[in-house]
Structures are given as C-alpha cells and as structure tokens.
Design a protein around this motif. Structure first.
Motif, mmCIF file in Angstrom:
data_model
loop_
_atom_site.group_PDB
_atom_site.id
_atom_site.type_symbol
_atom_site.label_atom_id
_atom_site.label_comp_id
_atom_site.label_asym_id
_atom_site.label_seq_id
_atom_site.Cartn_x
_atom_site.Cartn_y
_atom_site.Cartn_z
ATOM 1 N N UNK A 9 0.778 -1.223 0.000
ATOM 2 C CA UNK A 9 0.000 0.000 0.000
ATOM 3 C C UNK A 9 0.809 1.272 0.000
ATOM 4 N N UNK A 10 2.108 1.179 -0.294
ATOM 5 C CA UNK A 10 2.956 2.358 -0.322
ATOM 6 C C UNK A 10 2.914 3.077 -1.660
ATOM 7 N N UNK A 11 2.434 2.385 -2.689
ATOM 8 C CA UNK A 11 2.212 2.973 -4.007
ATOM 9 C C UNK A 11 0.784 2.667 -4.420
ATOM 10 N N UNK A 12 0.177 3.602 -5.123
ATOM 11 C CA UNK A 12 -1.207 3.396 -5.588
ATOM 12 C C UNK A 12 -1.347 3.997 -6.980
ATOM 13 N N UNK A 13 -1.514 3.153 -7.987
ATOM 14 C CA UNK A 13 -1.783 3.594 -9.353
ATOM 15 C C UNK A 13 -2.432 2.430 -10.086
ATOM 16 N N UNK A 14 -2.588 2.550 -11.377
ATOM 17 C CA UNK A 14 -3.213 1.486 -12.164
ATOM 18 C C UNK A 14 -2.206 0.884 -13.133
ATOM 19 N N UNK A 15 -0.972 0.836 -12.728
ATOM 20 C CA UNK A 15 0.099 0.288 -13.563
ATOM 21 C C UNK A 15 -0.003 -1.231 -13.625
ATOM 22 N N UNK A 16 0.696 -1.863 -14.592
ATOM 23 C CA UNK A 16 0.725 -3.334 -14.633
ATOM 24 C C UNK A 16 1.241 -3.952 -13.338
ATOM 25 N N UNK A 70 0.704 -2.795 -10.316
ATOM 26 C CA UNK A 70 -0.406 -2.768 -9.371
ATOM 27 C C UNK A 70 -1.386 -3.907 -9.660
ATOM 28 N N UNK A 71 -1.646 -4.159 -10.941
ATOM 29 C CA UNK A 71 -2.532 -5.266 -11.332
ATOM 30 C C UNK A 71 -1.935 -6.596 -10.885
ATOM 31 N N UNK A 72 -0.636 -6.736 -11.069
ATOM 32 C CA UNK A 72 0.042 -7.958 -10.653
ATOM 33 C C UNK A 72 -0.080 -8.165 -9.143
ATOM 34 N N UNK A 73 0.098 -7.096 -8.379
ATOM 35 C CA UNK A 73 -0.039 -7.196 -6.923
ATOM 36 C C UNK A 73 -1.439 -7.657 -6.536
ATOM 37 N N UNK A 74 -2.453 -7.165 -7.238
ATOM 38 C CA UNK A 74 -3.834 -7.562 -6.946
ATOM 39 C C UNK A 74 -4.058 -9.040 -7.243
ATOM 40 N N UNK A 75 -3.489 -9.524 -8.335
ATOM 41 C CA UNK A 75 -3.650 -10.938 -8.693
ATOM 42 C C UNK A 75 -2.980 -11.843 -7.662
ATOM 43 N N UNK A 76 -1.835 -11.438 -7.174
ATOM 44 C CA UNK A 76 -1.156 -12.231 -6.155
ATOM 45 C C UNK A 76 -1.958 -12.256 -4.854
ATOM 46 N N UNK A 77 -2.547 -11.120 -4.493
ATOM 47 C CA UNK A 77 -3.334 -11.044 -3.267
ATOM 48 C C UNK A 77 -4.576 -11.916 -3.336
ATOM 49 N N UNK A 78 -5.106 -12.109 -4.555
ATOM 50 C CA UNK A 78 -6.332 -12.891 -4.721
ATOM 51 C C UNK A 78 -6.076 -14.388 -4.819
ATOM 52 N N UNK A 79 -4.827 -14.785 -4.995
ATOM 53 C CA UNK A 79 -4.502 -16.205 -5.146
ATOM 54 C C UNK A 79 -4.589 -16.925 -3.807
ATOM 55 N N UNK A 80 -4.711 -18.245 -3.870
ATOM 56 C CA UNK A 80 -4.804 -19.044 -2.657
ATOM 57 C C UNK A 80 -3.475 -19.700 -2.282
ATOM 58 N N UNK A 81 -2.613 -19.917 -3.260
ATOM 59 C CA UNK A 81 -1.306 -20.524 -2.998
ATOM 60 C C UNK A 81 -0.346 -19.986 -4.059
ATOM 61 N N UNK A 82 0.553 -19.105 -3.634
ATOM 62 C CA UNK A 82 1.486 -18.447 -4.554
ATOM 63 C C UNK A 82 2.864 -19.081 -4.421
ATOM 64 N N UNK A 83 3.507 -19.307 -5.553
ATOM 65 C CA UNK A 83 4.909 -19.731 -5.565
ATOM 66 C C UNK A 83 5.692 -18.733 -6.417
ATOM 67 N N UNK A 84 6.788 -18.233 -5.854
ATOM 68 C CA UNK A 84 7.653 -17.286 -6.566
ATOM 69 C C UNK A 84 8.889 -18.041 -7.037
#
Length: 349
Positions: A147-154, A156-170
């Motif tokens: 939450x330290x940056x807020x815009x509609x950049x790619x 930001x979209x990526x961060x939203x997708x990761x937050x919505x996932x149930x099991x993330x692997x990096x």
C-alpha cells in the motif's frame, strides 16, 4: 580411455602421474567446478585436504546469494512437487526461471491438491525489462502490495492478482537476481503470507543445479559452505578469499584442478595457471592434463541433484552408455591421485 598430457594422447596411469606432479609441486592449488556426482565431490574434498587446496564451485554466485540472504532474513520455501500440485499463481522473476523444466511442468496442468484444487492456474511474469531490472521491479511490486504505491500500472494489477490467489509460488534464479534480490523475494513472500499462502522456490539453470549437491557434501565434510580452504589443515570458510577466479587473477593460486564430469563450460581463468581437467566432455586442449571420465547418469551411475524432486537421487548408467572400464568414474581418478600423492609424502590419507 581418453587422456592427454600437454595435448599428447597418453594412458590413464601416465595422466595421473602427470597430474600428481603438477598438483604436488603447487603451493596454493585450487579445486573448482565440482560439477559432478556426490562420490566425486567427496573425493575432491579428500584431495583438497591432501594438497592443501581451496575449493570453489561453478554455481557459487547463486549459492552465496541464497546463503547470504538465508543467514540474515531466513526463507519460506516450497518444493517442486508442492508447486506443481498446489499453486494457483506462479510468479516468474527474471528470464532464467522461464527456461526451467519445472516451469514447463507447472504450465502443463492445474492445482490438484489443497484449497486451490481445481482452480485455474495463473502464470505471472516480472522480468523488469521496462523498470530498470528485476530488483527495482520487485521492490515496486512489494511497495504496491504493502500500500505504499497506488496507481493502475501493470505492477499494481500484478499485486492484486497475487493477493487474490490461494497458494502463490515465486520462482527465481538466485544467480540472476543476486543476494539483495533474494532478500527482497523473501520480504515479498512474508508480505503475501499476511493475506494468503505464499512460498519461494529457487531454480538454477543447467549445470549450476549441481551446486545444490555440493552444499550438503561440504557441510557434512567440513562444517562449512563450499568455498573453503584447507591449506592450514583445518577448514577455513571465506566466500571472498576462496573465490577461484579472484585467486587466479590475484596470483594467489599457482595450479588448478577443474572437476566437471557433468558437461559445463570451462572458465576463462583455467588457462592462466597449470591445470588438470577431469571432464565428461574432454578435449586435448582443456588443460595441461586432461582425463575423460564417465558422465553420471549416462556412462556411470551417480548421485545427483534432482530438480524434479528437490532432493539428491541416484541415477543409474543408461543402457548402451560407456562401461566404467572405458570411462572411469571421477571419484576413482581422484582417489588414485590422492593415494599417489599420499605415497609420495609417506603418510596415510
């Protein structure tokens, strides 16, 4: 069996004698590469103790990027099987993990276990091409997630997708992103675990995978990570001091043994000092003394790092491969070399 001394074909006994002469005359030899089966890696440590050599690995850059970050911030890791079976979101950092066999397995299916079972799997990429590199891109992603940056950049979209996932692997290659990058990955994984489940998984390219076998062998042999020196008869660990390339460039090393029963590129510095090469793919000009050895998992059996399982695994010789009599194991050659040097000094190994 193929062996050469100064470019001239010879037999294995003459090659071992020449290698013993070369290493026995050195004041500060290095043993490097260690792209080999576990038995050969163990034999290399035995030889280092005999001649007072230091040891370094071909994949040390990635190994120490991981170990340095682990010592400071720890790690939350998964296994290849868990990534394939459970992840509904996989974040691929940089370019190297995209080349891995593991990513192909992940892309071929969907999660079958855990709370994400049956869900669609998202393969997400962050290569940093438009953001000044992987590390700045990763830092920006973490800032969006926190939450330290807020815009509609790619990002930001990526961060939203990761937050919505149930099991993330990096997925990441430690050699590609460096020590600070590995720390940032672990920070991102910690942040993700505040909202969902997330883990990291390091993948190394090609021959550098075998460093994952060297680390435990070094630990149980010396109590240290792989870059150790045995010149004073006790293991001394120093990642800077025992960097083989640095030692040769500084004139500190006066001989080298390159161990690569698994095919791997030879370093440029090898030709700058008298050298011995034990290699699975041999050529007469690889070093002053060259001995062709069996390739583990093809010509001879051997324990290697198994990226699919994330563990050490025995790989038998393939049907139709060279017989051990035609291509000796690297461990047997190193053992004969160690015994020859011990006999010269009149002491037991």
């Amino acid at each position: 069996m193929p062996a050469w001394v100064k470019g001239a074909a010879t037999d294995i006994d003459a090659a071992i004698a020449a290698a013993a002469d070369l290493l026995g005359a050195a004041r500060m030899p290095v043993i490097a590469g260690l792209n080999a089966e576990v038995s050969a890696i163990r034999a290399a440590f035995d030889l280092a103790g005999r001649v007072g050599a230091s040891l370094d690995t071909d994949g040390a850059a990635g190994t120490y990027a991981e170990l340095g970050a682990l010592a400071r911030v720890g790690a939350m890791t998964s296994t290849p099987a868990e990534a394939v079976g459970r992840a509904d979101a996989v974040l691929v950092l940089g370019s190297e993990p995209a080349k891995s066999e593991l990513l192909g397995r992940i892309e071929a299916g969907a999660p079958t276990r855990g709370r994400a079972a049956g869900a669609a799997r998202a393969i997400l990429a962050l290569d940093g091409a438009n953001e000044g590199g992987v590390l700045p891109a990763l830092a920006r992603l973490r800032a969006h997630f926190r939450g330290h940056l807020a815009d509609e950049s790619p990002t930001a979209v990526l961060a939203s997708k990761l937050a919505a996932a149930q099991y993330v692997v990096v997925l990441y290659d430690p050699a590609e992103i460096g020590e600070m990058g590995v720390e940032t990955v672990q920070g991102l994984v910690t942040d993700l675990n505040d909202r969902t489940r997330a883990f990291s998984l390091a993948v190394s390219g090609g021959h550098r995978n075998q460093d994952r076998a060297v680390v435990p062998v070094s630990a149980w042999t010396t109590g240290q990570a792989p870059r150790v020196g045995l010149g004073r008869k006790v293991p001394e660990h120093d990642p800077w001091r025992f960097d083989a390339a640095r030692q040769v460039a500084a004139g500190e090393a006066d001989a080298a043994l390159w161990l690569s029963s698994l095919p791997a590129p030879r370093p440029d510095w090898l030709g700058q000092v008298p050298s011995v090469a034990l290699v699975g793919e041999a050529s007469p000009d690889a070093a002053e003394v060259v001995i062709a050895v069996g390739v583990p998992g093809r010509d001879v059996g051997g324990v290697l790092w198994n990226e699919t399982r994330g563990a050490l695994t025995y790989w038998p010789a393939q049907a139709g491969g060279s017989a051990p009599a035609d291509r000796p194991t690297a461990a047997s050659v190193l053992g004969r070399l160690t015994n020859r040097l011990a006999a010269r000094s009149g002491t037991a190994c």
